[in-house]
Design an enzyme around this catalytic site. Structure first.
Site, PDB file in Angstrom:
ATOM      1  N   LYS A 284      -5.096  -0.050 -12.648  1.00 41.69           N
ATOM      2  CA  LYS A 284      -3.699  -0.432 -12.456  1.00 41.69           C
ATOM      3  C   LYS A 284      -2.970   0.835 -12.030  1.00 41.69           C
ATOM      4  CE  LYS A 284       0.194  -2.854 -14.461  1.00 41.69           C
ATOM      5  NZ  LYS A 284       1.228  -2.013 -13.906  1.00 41.69           N
TER       6      LYS A 284
ATOM      7  N   ARG B  97       4.419  -1.656  -5.412  1.00 36.86           N
ATOM      8  CA  ARG B  97       3.738  -2.822  -4.838  1.00 36.86           C
ATOM      9  C   ARG B  97       4.300  -3.086  -3.455  1.00 36.86           C
ATOM     10  NH1 ARG B  97       1.645  -7.460  -7.421  1.00 36.86           N
ATOM     11  NH2 ARG B  97       0.384  -8.619  -5.903  1.00 36.86           N
TER      12      ARG B  97
HETATM   13  P1  AMP Z   1       4.026  -5.150 -13.932  1.00 40.65           P
HETATM   14  O1  AMP Z   1       4.894  -4.416 -12.950  1.00 40.65           O
HETATM   15  O2  AMP Z   1       3.865  -4.472 -15.231  1.00 40.65           O
HETATM   16  O3  AMP Z   1       4.353  -6.647 -13.987  1.00 40.65           O
HETATM   17  O4  AMP Z   1       2.553  -5.124 -13.331  1.00 40.65           O
HETATM   18  C1  AMP Z   1       2.252  -5.710 -12.129  1.00 40.65           C
HETATM   19  C2  AMP Z   1       2.247  -4.642 -11.086  1.00 40.65           C
HETATM   20  O5  AMP Z   1       1.103  -3.848 -11.202  1.00 40.65           O
HETATM   21  C3  AMP Z   1       2.141  -5.174  -9.696  1.00 40.65           C
HETATM   22  O6  AMP Z   1       3.326  -5.614  -9.149  1.00 40.65           O
HETATM   23  C4  AMP Z   1       1.631  -3.972  -8.943  1.00 40.65           C
HETATM   24  O7  AMP Z   1       2.698  -3.184  -8.475  1.00 40.65           O
HETATM   25  C5  AMP Z   1       0.923  -3.178  -9.978  1.00 40.65           C
HETATM   26  N1  AMP Z   1      -0.493  -2.971  -9.706  1.00 40.65           N
HETATM   27  C6  AMP Z   1      -1.075  -1.775  -9.847  1.00 40.65           C
HETATM   28  N2  AMP Z   1      -2.372  -1.840  -9.561  1.00 40.65           N
HETATM   29  C7  AMP Z   1      -2.635  -3.108  -9.210  1.00 40.65           C
HETATM   30  C8  AMP Z   1      -3.824  -3.786  -8.817  1.00 40.65           C
HETATM   31  N3  AMP Z   1      -5.002  -3.168  -8.722  1.00 40.65           N
HETATM   32  N4  AMP Z   1      -3.719  -5.125  -8.557  1.00 40.65           N
HETATM   33  C9  AMP Z   1      -2.523  -5.764  -8.661  1.00 40.65           C
HETATM   34  N5  AMP Z   1      -1.380  -5.171  -9.030  1.00 40.65           N
HETATM   35  C10 AMP Z   1      -1.430  -3.845  -9.304  1.00 40.65           C
END
Ligand code: AMP
Length: 623
Positions: free
Chosen positions: A292, A297
């Site tokens: 992650k 994004r």
């Molecule tokens: P959150 O912002 O905590 O909801 O986590 C989701 C976000 O993790 C996504 O919008 C991406 O920006 C981020 N992200 C980072 N690495 C990845 C990955 N390998 N696949 C999908 N999302 C990722």
């Protein structure tokens, strides 16, 4: 000709209607009526009702923000600053404030105005978007507002600000379109997604050509999102709550414990029972795990006549902020939409820079060579949304991933650009151009142990945690479901002492791999608080097995008590009150962080601390 007043009247009615069904029926009836007028304006009607001055696929902008519009409201109504702010405070909304200020001013209708047609609004918006100066733009919008009755002004302003605040989401308008035209809701939604043109979808729905909608690039699609989980076990259990996984668990149980009469699918329906009956270590899953990344994004659209557009998660175009990505992707010879993360990149170490470093570039319109050199960026691709003329969203992840790998192989080498812009010309050859497209490394995992291992490795690489994605999942734009999960840093941990152990399952059948542990009570006594079986390496478990055998106090066959000498640091999701253990508490999803050879048993955590953590939880379970 459809009038804006029709739309304003409907909007006002919708704002006062709570029932979704009634709202849908009212919108549908209005659309049918406008359609019957035969002027082809039903599309515009729907689009404006959804609060969209332009179609999503249309890159034009009104360029009229709140400051300009409130200035115009003052001019048109003759209100002073103080009057406007007082009205704004009463309504909390510029449109409603304007309607109040315009009451009785004699603006428009009293002067015999014929009202404003939808086409007139459309023309004014187009003129505002292309106006050469702010003064020209103000002129266009001022003229429009001068003609408006209070109610029209109210909704014109809300529309220009992009928020109608009538409790009508675009999804509801889509349903109403389907109802009015006698089309299927999914067909309408699909056309809107492909062409990003609500008005166009209305025309298609009435003409019966929704199936002819084709994907257009250069408008953002929704992003698929992930739900949080706190431990590998929780992730596995959640994945396993799908039917296929329940069946897999069924087989696993039969193989391991042929005599036991278990009904794992029933257990899976019940969260609590599930914990007891099907240990996560027996559940089989098939998922991809990726690091992650803590970046931004983004969706990259490219491959059509050298055009590149980059969209953020809130669907804004952020292309300008990343010129080096544009330079890299404008060479791509095939139309593509890629989903991924923009990362600040340490070129020497080949790993992501901390988010705070990338943060200095977010939102920049002008990017200097110094910024490019200080914070080089790459696009870490993890999904393929469009390629070879097709949208890939309905394919399972395994196919999308295969195709993404093939695409990356085709275009890597093309997707390069120099560190600094001037390096491309003046100092060409000094620094080699940087490859800006990186394919996110991904690993297939089948168990909580696998996830745990990749999670630790991700943390060692400096990333926040891991993303888990069900192998068979389709790409669901805008959805935060259980098909993607994110596993991030741990919460509190406790230092505990092992008081008992039992034999594991599966490949751990001969090993004492499940540990019961305790904290210290007020009188110095040890009080069990939980049981954990994950987090240790096979080597550690092997050594502990021998140690536990050597230090057994009572042997009950499957379970044995041991001398309380081994200290673990354990992590968990939360603490519940529970009769199961002597402490009166139980840890939810506990896992072993490490064996604390450095900590004497006298210093383990106390019941008091468990109680304090329990009390600090906003949503206490079992209270
Ligand atoms: P959150 O912002 O905590 O909801 O986590 C989701 C976000 O993790 C996504 O919008 C991406 O920006 C981020 N992200 C980072 N690495 C990845 C990955 N390998 N696949 C999908 N999302 C990722």
């Amino acid at each position: 000709m459809a009038q804006f007043s029709q739309l304003a009247t409907l909007a006002e009615e919708l704002a006062g209607t709570a029932s979704r069904l009634k709202k849908r029926a009212a919108i549908s009836a209005a659309l049918a009526q406008v359609q019957q007028q035969g002027t082809g304006e039903a599309g515009l009607f729907a689009q404006y009702l959804a609060g969209l001055p332009f179609a999503e696929a249309d890159s034009r902008k009104l360029n009229a923000g709140g400051a300009m519009l409130s200035g115009l409201v003052k001019e048109v109504s003759g209100a002073t600053d103080a009057e406007l702010s007082a009205a704004y405070r009463r309504h909390g909304d510029l449109g409603a404030a304007a309607a109040e200020l315009l009451q009785g001013t004699g603006n428009n209708r009293a002067q015999g105005s014929a009202g404003i047609g939808l086409r007139e609004v459309e023309e004014a918006f187009a003129a505002s978007a292309t106006a050469k100066s702010t003064a020209a733009r103000r002129q266009v919008l001022r003229d429009l507002l001068r003609k408006a009755a209070p109610l029209e002004a109210k909704y014109l302003l809300k529309l220009m600000l992009g928020d109608m605040r009538i409790g009508v989401k675009q999804a509801l308008v889509e349903e109403a379109i389907a109802e009015a035209a006698g089309a299927a809701v999914p067909a309408v939604r699909n056309a809107v997604m492909l062409e990003a043109d609500l008005a166009g979808a209305v025309a298609r729905a009435f003409a019966g050509t929704l199936h002819e909608a084709r994907m257009r690039l250069f408008h953002p699609l929704g992003f698929m999102l992930a739900s949080p989980v706190e431990s590998p076990e929780e992730a596995v259990e959640r994945f396993a709550s799908t039917k296929e996984a329940a069946e897999a668990a069924d087989v696993a149980l039969e193989e391991k414990e042929p005599k036991r009469e278990a009904d794992p699918s029933a257990a899976l329906r019940d969260d609590n029972q599930k914990d007891e009956s099907v240990p996560p270590e027996l559940l089989h899953i098939e998922a991809l795990v990726e690091d992650k990344y803590d970046g931004m994004r983004a969706q990259v659209h490219c491959g059509v006549e050298g055009r590149v557009a980059i969209y953020s998660r809130n669907r804004e175009e952020i292309t300008e902020s990343y010129p080096e990505l544009v330079e890299a992707f404008d060479n791509v010879p095939e139309p593509l939409i890629l989903d991924g993360e923009i990362l600040g990149w340490d070129l020497a170490a080949q790993r992501a820079l901390p988010f705070a470093v990338l943060g200095t570039r977010i939102g920049r319109k002008k990017v200097t060579d110094v910024m490019r050199a200080q914070v080089p960026v790459v696009f870490m691709a993890f999904d393929l949304m469009f390629a070879a003329g097709e949208l890939k969203l309905d394919l399972p992840l395994r196919s999308r991933r295969n195709q993404l790998e093939a695409v990356a192989e085709r275009i890597s080498g093309i997707t390069r650009s120099p560190i600094e812009k001037s390096a491309g010309s003046l100092f060409a050859g000094e620094d080699p151009p940087v490859e800006r497209l990186i394919l996110s490394p991904s690993f297939v995992v089948e168990s909580a142990d696998d996830i745990d291992r990749v999670y630790r490795e991700a943390r060692e690489r400096g990333n926040e945690g891991v993303m888990l994605k069900a192998m068979d999942s389709t790409y669901q734009p805008g959805r935060r479901g259980l098909l993607w999960m994110k596993l991030k840093r741990e919460l509190a941990t406790l230092d505990v002492v092992v008081t008992g152990c039992e034999f594991g399952h599966g490949k751990r059948a001969g090993l004492l791999s499940d540990y019961t542990f305790a904290v210290r009570g007020p009188g110095g006594e040890l009080l069990n608080v939980g049981k954990a079986y994950s987090g240790l390496t096979d080597v550690e478990i092997g050594e502990l097995t021998q140690w536990m055998k050597d230090h057994t106090l009572e042997d009950f066959g499957h379970f044995r008590t041991v001398e309380p000498l081994t200290v673990f640091e354990v992590a968990f999701n939360n603490i519940m009150r529970s009769e199961r253990h002597a402490s009166g508490f139980a840890l939810r999803f506990p896992r072993i962080v490490r064996i604390r050879t450095d900590k004497p048993v006298e210093e383990i955590d106390t019941l008091e601390r468990v109680e304090a953590i329990y009390q600090s939880q906003p949503d206490k379970a079992g209270a």
